[in-house]
Design an enzyme around this catalytic site. Structure first.
Site, PDB file in Angstrom:
ATOM      1  N   SER A   1       0.825  -1.206   0.000  1.00  0.00           N
ATOM      2  CA  SER A   1       0.000   0.000   0.000  1.00  0.00           C
ATOM      3  C   SER A   1       0.861   1.259   0.000  1.00  0.00           C
ATOM      4  O   SER A   1       0.475   2.264  -0.596  1.00  0.00           O
ATOM      5  CB  SER A   1      -0.978   0.005   1.175  1.00  0.00           C
ATOM      6  OG  SER A   1      -0.297  -0.101   2.400  1.00  0.00           O
ATOM      7  N   GLU A   2       2.035   1.221   0.659  1.00  0.00           N
ATOM      8  CA  GLU A   2       2.965   2.344   0.554  1.00  0.00           C
ATOM      9  C   GLU A   2       4.412   1.887   0.611  1.00  0.00           C
ATOM     10  O   GLU A   2       4.751   0.934   1.326  1.00  0.00           O
ATOM     11  CB  GLU A   2       2.755   3.368   1.686  1.00  0.00           C
ATOM     12  CG  GLU A   2       1.990   4.601   1.279  1.00  0.00           C
ATOM     13  CD  GLU A   2       0.494   4.444   1.476  1.00  0.00           C
ATOM     14  OE1 GLU A   2      -0.250   5.266   0.908  1.00  0.00           O
ATOM     15  OE2 GLU A   2       0.089   3.508   2.176  1.00  0.00           O
ATOM     16  N   THR A   3       5.240   2.590  -0.139  1.00  0.00           N
ATOM     17  CA  THR A   3       6.691   2.526  -0.003  1.00  0.00           C
ATOM     18  C   THR A   3       7.162   3.913   0.405  1.00  0.00           C
ATOM     19  O   THR A   3       6.788   4.913  -0.210  1.00  0.00           O
ATOM     20  CB  THR A   3       7.362   2.116  -1.320  1.00  0.00           C
ATOM     21  OG1 THR A   3       6.969   0.772  -1.656  1.00  0.00           O
ATOM     22  CG2 THR A   3       8.883   2.161  -1.202  1.00  0.00           C
TER      23      THR A   3
END
Length: 263
Positions: free
Chosen positions: A45-47
């Site tokens: 969902s996020e880096t």
């Protein structure tokens, strides 16, 4: 080129819970296209990417399809990497971001405490696509400058939601927060953001910038601590306080892997 890569489960006591985030420390910023490709390849969902800036760090967050202005779990994961892997002598870390300065401090019981801006929501007429997309009738709808906050009567109402993501994708807010009073926590939530490539986020720290002001007022808690539970399939626990224009959001993180990216 070799880029360090860490993957942590944020708002979790052990791996396979909470929200997975990838963290890539950099010496200097790469071009935006490369950052986006790395985030797409990681497919979380996020880096988060950070670079040294003075005594602190610049921090940016990418979903698999776009950069976002605020992310809680990847900030928690980034702070964990700095405070545990890079600078164990530090008591806090300061990040320069699109949402201003964010500070993360060591807290009690191994928790990290994030200082974030409050994003209160105000009542809003419910768009038809929101109701149809959730497939359920809420008791109240509010909106912050970023997300819809959709209230239900009971925890089970939130747990049973089966959204139609195609209907939610065209709304005029980034995400949809569904929330209700909790059974074993002060309140529960789920978070959907199909417009940025995240159908359901396992645990969403940034959503609590809106949830905490609402529930602190509704429960009459003042600045007392609130325990929140995100009831996604993985689940996660957050410990929060409302401090006027700011909120604190605390949790733990568990290291899952460390390695390197080859470009």
């Amino acid at each position: 080129m070799k880029i360090p890569l860490y993957q942590l489960d944020a708002f979790a006591d052990r791996p396979f819970e909470g929200n997975p985030a990838a963290v890539c420390p950099l010496d200097a910023w790469l071009d935006d296209a490369t950052l986006q490709k790395i985030a797409a390849e990681n497919n979380l969902s996020e880096t988060a990417f950070f670079v040294p800036e003075g005594a602190g760090f610049g921090l940016r967050w990418f979903t698999p399809v776009s950069e976002v202005d605020l992310c809680g779990h990847a900030t928690l994961a980034s702070a964990w990497v700095i405070l545990n892997q890079m600078g164990p002598e530090r008591e806090d870390v300061r990040f320069a971001t699109r949402s201003g300065e964010l500070i993360v401090r060591r807290g009690e019981d191994g928790r990290l405490v994030m200082d974030f801006p409050a994003k209160p929501a105000v009542p809003r007429a419910a768009p038809r696509a929101l109701i149809e997309g959730l497939g359920a009738e809420p008791i109240e709808v509010l909106a912050s400058d970023r997300d819809y906050l959709v209230l239900f009567a009971a925890e089970d109402d939130v747990r049973k939601l089966k959204p139609h993501f195609a209907r939610l994708r065209g709304l005029d807010r980034l995400g949809i927060i569904a929330s209700a009073p909790g059974v074993s926590a002060d309140f529960v939530s789920r978070f959907f953001a199909p417009s940025v490539g995240v159908r359901e986020d396992p645990v969403t720290g940034s959503a609590h910038c809106t949830l905490v002001p609402y529930w602190a007022a509704r429960l009459g808690c003042g600045d007392a601590s609130l325990e929140a539970r995100q009831i996604s399939a993985r689940g996660g626990t957050l410990f929060c306080r409302h401090l006027g224009e700011r909120v604190t959001i605390a949790g733990r993180a568990a290291l899952y892997l460390c390695g390197e990216i080859s470009l």
